[in-house]
Design an enzyme around this catalytic site. Structure first.
Site, PDB file in Angstrom:
ATOM      1  N   ASP A  34      58.657  26.397 -38.591  1.00  0.00           N
ATOM      2  CA  ASP A  34      58.815  25.151 -37.828  1.00  0.00           C
ATOM      3  C   ASP A  34      60.081  24.493 -38.375  1.00  0.00           C
ATOM      4  O   ASP A  34      60.136  24.153 -39.576  1.00  0.00           O
ATOM      5  CB  ASP A  34      57.586  24.250 -38.040  1.00  0.00           C
ATOM      6  CG  ASP A  34      57.637  22.997 -37.156  1.00  0.00           C
ATOM      7  OD1 ASP A  34      58.753  22.491 -36.910  1.00  0.00           O
ATOM      8  OD2 ASP A  34      56.561  22.543 -36.734  1.00  0.00           O
ATOM      9  N   ILE A  35      61.089  24.329 -37.529  1.00  0.00           N
ATOM     10  CA  ILE A  35      62.368  23.838 -38.056  1.00  0.00           C
ATOM     11  C   ILE A  35      62.290  22.401 -38.567  1.00  0.00           C
ATOM     12  O   ILE A  35      63.203  21.925 -39.219  1.00  0.00           O
ATOM     13  CB  ILE A  35      63.540  24.016 -37.045  1.00  0.00           C
ATOM     14  CG1 ILE A  35      63.291  23.261 -35.727  1.00  0.00           C
ATOM     15  CG2 ILE A  35      63.825  25.486 -36.793  1.00  0.00           C
ATOM     16  CD1 ILE A  35      64.519  23.207 -34.818  1.00  0.00           C
ATOM     17  N   ALA A  58      64.300  24.646 -29.856  1.00  0.00           N
ATOM     18  CA  ALA A  58      64.398  23.230 -29.472  1.00  0.00           C
ATOM     19  C   ALA A  58      63.144  22.836 -28.721  1.00  0.00           C
ATOM     20  O   ALA A  58      62.415  23.693 -28.212  1.00  0.00           O
ATOM     21  CB  ALA A  58      65.618  23.012 -28.569  1.00  0.00           C
ATOM     22  N   THR A  60      62.388  21.618 -25.459  1.00  0.00           N
ATOM     23  CA  THR A  60      63.233  21.634 -24.253  1.00  0.00           C
ATOM     24  C   THR A  60      62.600  20.949 -23.041  1.00  0.00           C
ATOM     25  O   THR A  60      63.197  20.947 -21.971  1.00  0.00           O
ATOM     26  CB  THR A  60      63.580  23.086 -23.857  1.00  0.00           C
ATOM     27  OG1 THR A  60      62.351  23.796 -23.617  1.00  0.00           O
ATOM     28  CG2 THR A  60      64.376  23.779 -24.932  1.00  0.00           C
ATOM     29  N   ASP A 100      74.268  20.493 -21.327  1.00  0.00           N
ATOM     30  CA  ASP A 100      75.054  19.663 -20.402  1.00  0.00           C
ATOM     31  C   ASP A 100      74.534  18.224 -20.387  1.00  0.00           C
ATOM     32  O   ASP A 100      75.248  17.304 -19.986  1.00  0.00           O
ATOM     33  CB  ASP A 100      75.001  20.255 -18.986  1.00  0.00           C
ATOM     34  CG  ASP A 100      73.594  20.521 -18.476  1.00  0.00           C
ATOM     35  OD1 ASP A 100      72.675  20.688 -19.310  1.00  0.00           O
ATOM     36  OD2 ASP A 100      73.394  20.555 -17.249  1.00  0.00           O
ATOM     37  N   TYR A 123      66.244  13.546 -24.435  1.00  0.00           N
ATOM     38  CA  TYR A 123      66.608  14.946 -24.725  1.00  0.00           C
ATOM     39  C   TYR A 123      68.114  15.059 -24.971  1.00  0.00           C
ATOM     40  O   TYR A 123      68.553  15.636 -25.969  1.00  0.00           O
ATOM     41  CB  TYR A 123      66.179  15.836 -23.551  1.00  0.00           C
ATOM     42  CG  TYR A 123      66.688  17.252 -23.628  1.00  0.00           C
ATOM     43  CD1 TYR A 123      66.122  18.177 -24.500  1.00  0.00           C
ATOM     44  CD2 TYR A 123      67.740  17.685 -22.822  1.00  0.00           C
ATOM     45  CE1 TYR A 123      66.603  19.486 -24.572  1.00  0.00           C
ATOM     46  CE2 TYR A 123      68.219  18.985 -22.879  1.00  0.00           C
ATOM     47  CZ  TYR A 123      67.645  19.882 -23.753  1.00  0.00           C
ATOM     48  OH  TYR A 123      68.125  21.176 -23.814  1.00  0.00           O
ATOM     49  N   LYS A 127      70.122  16.034 -28.532  1.00  0.00           N
ATOM     50  CA  LYS A 127      71.078  17.140 -28.643  1.00  0.00           C
ATOM     51  C   LYS A 127      72.454  16.629 -29.095  1.00  0.00           C
ATOM     52  O   LYS A 127      73.118  17.238 -29.925  1.00  0.00           O
ATOM     53  CB  LYS A 127      71.201  17.851 -27.293  1.00  0.00           C
ATOM     54  CG  LYS A 127      70.018  18.733 -26.953  1.00  0.00           C
ATOM     55  CD  LYS A 127      69.963  19.898 -27.934  1.00  0.00           C
ATOM     56  CE  LYS A 127      69.141  21.042 -27.464  1.00  0.00           C
ATOM     57  NZ  LYS A 127      69.123  22.158 -28.403  1.00  0.00           N
TER      58      LYS A 127
HETATM   59  N1  LIG Z   1      66.607  25.789 -20.480  1.00  0.00           N
HETATM   60  C1  LIG Z   1      67.732  25.166 -20.089  1.00  0.00           C
HETATM   61  O1  LIG Z   1      67.975  24.953 -18.892  1.00  0.00           O
HETATM   62  C2  LIG Z   1      68.731  24.728 -21.130  1.00  0.00           C
HETATM   63  C3  LIG Z   1      69.877  24.037 -20.707  1.00  0.00           C
HETATM   64  C4  LIG Z   1      70.798  23.625 -21.671  1.00  0.00           C
HETATM   65  C5  LIG Z   1      70.587  23.910 -23.001  1.00  0.00           C
HETATM   66  N2  LIG Z   1      69.468  24.571 -23.379  1.00  0.00           N
HETATM   67  C6  LIG Z   1      69.263  24.842 -24.804  1.00  0.00           C
HETATM   68  O2  LIG Z   1      69.235  26.252 -24.979  1.00  0.00           O
HETATM   69  C7  LIG Z   1      68.315  26.592 -26.014  1.00  0.00           C
HETATM   70  C8  LIG Z   1      67.328  27.625 -25.526  1.00  0.00           C
HETATM   71  O3  LIG Z   1      66.579  27.092 -24.449  1.00  0.00           O
HETATM   72  P1  LIG Z   1      65.339  27.884 -23.852  1.00  0.00           P
HETATM   73  O4  LIG Z   1      65.244  27.521 -22.412  1.00  0.00           O
HETATM   74  O5  LIG Z   1      65.400  29.317 -24.271  1.00  0.00           O
HETATM   75  O6  LIG Z   1      64.124  27.181 -24.627  1.00  0.00           O
HETATM   76  P2  LIG Z   1      62.573  27.524 -24.561  1.00  0.00           P
HETATM   77  O7  LIG Z   1      62.302  28.666 -23.646  1.00  0.00           O
HETATM   78  O8  LIG Z   1      61.841  26.250 -24.346  1.00  0.00           O
HETATM   79  O9  LIG Z   1      62.273  28.028 -26.045  1.00  0.00           O
HETATM   80  C9  LIG Z   1      62.263  27.136 -27.110  1.00  0.00           C
HETATM   81  C10 LIG Z   1      62.164  27.899 -28.396  1.00  0.00           C
HETATM   82  O10 LIG Z   1      62.175  26.962 -29.449  1.00  0.00           O
HETATM   83  C11 LIG Z   1      61.089  27.220 -30.302  1.00  0.00           C
HETATM   84  N3  LIG Z   1      60.635  25.979 -30.912  1.00  0.00           N
HETATM   85  C12 LIG Z   1      60.209  24.865 -30.302  1.00  0.00           C
HETATM   86  N4  LIG Z   1      59.870  23.937 -31.228  1.00  0.00           N
HETATM   87  C13 LIG Z   1      60.112  24.501 -32.433  1.00  0.00           C
HETATM   88  C14 LIG Z   1      59.960  24.062 -33.769  1.00  0.00           C
HETATM   89  N5  LIG Z   1      59.505  22.829 -34.062  1.00  0.00           N
HETATM   90  N6  LIG Z   1      60.287  24.910 -34.767  1.00  0.00           N
HETATM   91  C15 LIG Z   1      60.743  26.144 -34.487  1.00  0.00           C
HETATM   92  N7  LIG Z   1      60.922  26.624 -33.258  1.00  0.00           N
HETATM   93  C16 LIG Z   1      60.595  25.801 -32.239  1.00  0.00           C
HETATM   94  C17 LIG Z   1      60.023  27.859 -29.416  1.00  0.00           C
HETATM   95  O11 LIG Z   1      59.136  28.583 -30.243  1.00  0.00           O
HETATM   96  P3  LIG Z   1      57.623  28.970 -29.772  1.00  0.00           P
HETATM   97  O12 LIG Z   1      57.719  29.432 -28.362  1.00  0.00           O
HETATM   98  O13 LIG Z   1      57.271  30.076 -30.728  1.00  0.00           O
HETATM   99  O14 LIG Z   1      56.814  27.726 -29.933  1.00  0.00           O
HETATM  100  C18 LIG Z   1      60.890  28.731 -28.531  1.00  0.00           C
HETATM  101  O15 LIG Z   1      61.200  29.931 -29.185  1.00  0.00           O
HETATM  102  C19 LIG Z   1      67.679  25.283 -26.465  1.00  0.00           C
HETATM  103  O16 LIG Z   1      68.333  24.841 -27.620  1.00  0.00           O
HETATM  104  C20 LIG Z   1      67.935  24.339 -25.316  1.00  0.00           C
HETATM  105  O17 LIG Z   1      67.994  23.001 -25.746  1.00  0.00           O
HETATM  106  C21 LIG Z   1      68.535  24.992 -22.475  1.00  0.00           C
END
Ligand SMILES: NC(=O)c1ccc[n+]([C@@H]2O[C@H](COP(=O)([O-])OP(=O)(O)OC[C@H]3O[C@@H](n4cnc5c(N)ncnc54)[C@H](OP(=O)(O)O)[C@@H]3O)[C@@H](O)[C@H]2O)c1
Length: 278
Positions: A34-35, A58, A60, A100, A123, A127
């Protein structure tokens, strides 16, 4: 190269795990670390001795962040800082995934990497503050902003649209938010290249081209051979807890110095839909 991916169980993390070959890659989810737990983060990072840490982990859920700012900041800002400090103390390079949503959406031309941050949601603020803190502890870290992620292995917009389109005669989708869809597999490949290219500073990574959510949904429905009517609506008609930027297209000029070009989003969508149905 030794690489550690934090957030390996998420949408992007899974794509990184699938796409990354030729290096020693360890992927961790929140059950592994857990970060928010600084001591555990330090221990895991020290043990890994990774050349690169990719911080994709994150909280998200954009509306969830608005409703629970304490959780949003503790994961997205303080958690990221824990990883940054761990990376600094171990001598690992860090690539941090940002969004973004650090911008206010008031521009009408693509956001450049040095445009001023002015987040409008919790959010986005979490970030933006993470970016600033990370630059303080690790001036040479790489901050990779992306937008509108879709892909296999997680909840994503095309899947939601297809589910609704298969069960309703018409669907309403907002037509006053413009951005660039980004295929997680394409984003993962760029991240791998950036790490290999020793990237630092802020970069923007999206597929090429832009659209509104309505236009994105229309394309998803059309490319899937469905006849469901897609109707444009305003954000005001679909009120959500967190405000979204009206325009959050990111300029990908920052990738030029690494010789990287990303494919167009329409072409990426076709690849995703093929992947999904195979
Ligand atoms: N999705 C978008 O449209 C979007 C747009 C812009 C930027 N981003 C950024 O891109 C990155 C990846 O997004 P994504 O869509 O792949 O996210 P996601 O599918 O929601 O996955 C989030 C990841 O973060 C982990 N996590 C959540 N809380 C945590 C904690 N307290 N400690 C450790 N790990 C934790 C989750 O682990 P578990 O599943 O094991 O709980 C999962 O592996 C993020 O940083 C996000 O902010 C995403």
């Amino acid at each position: 190269m030794k690489v550690m991916i934090l957030g390996a169980t998420g949408l992007l993390g899974k794509a990184l795990m699938r796409e990354w070959s030729g290096d020693e890659v360890v992927g961790l989810g929140s059950r592994d670390v857990d970060i928010r737990d600084a001591a555990r983060v330090r221990e895991v990072i020290q043990r890994a001795t990774a050349d690169w840490i990719v911080l994709s982990a994150a909280y998200t859920n954009v509306d969830g962040c608005e409703e629970d700012p304490t959780l949003a900041f503790s994961v997205n800002r303080d958690g990221a800082l824990n990883v940054g400090v761990g990376a600094r103390d171990t001598g690992s390079r860090l690539l941090f995934l940002s969004s973004d949503y650090v911008f206010d959406g008031k521009k009408t031309s693509p956001y450049e990497t040095d445009d001023a941050r002015n987040p409008q949601s919790v959010y986005g603020r979490s970030k933006a503050e993470a970016e600033l803190r990370l630059r303080e502890v690790l001036p040479h870290c790489c901050i990779a902003r992306t937008s509108w992620l879709f892909g296999a292995g997680g909840k994503c917009f095309p899947d939601t649209i297809l589910r609704l389109a298969n069960s309703r005669p018409s669907i309403d989708v907002v037509n006053d938010q413009r951005g660039s869809p980004t295929y997680a597999a394409d984003l993962a490949r760029v991240i791998i290249e950036l790490c290999r290219g020793d990237a630092s500073g802020v970069v923007h990574i999206t597929n090429q081209g832009d659209c509104t959510w309505f236009e994105f949904a229309q394309e998803i429905v059309k490319r899937s051979g469905l006849t469901t009517e897609v109707r444009p609506v305003t954000s005001a008609q679909m009120a959500r807890p967190a405000p979204r930027p009206a325009y959050s297209v990111l300029s990908t000029k920052s990738l030029q110095k690494y010789g990287i070009e990303t494919p167009a989003w329409r072409e990426a969508l076709i690849r995703y839909l093929n992947e999904r149905s195979s």
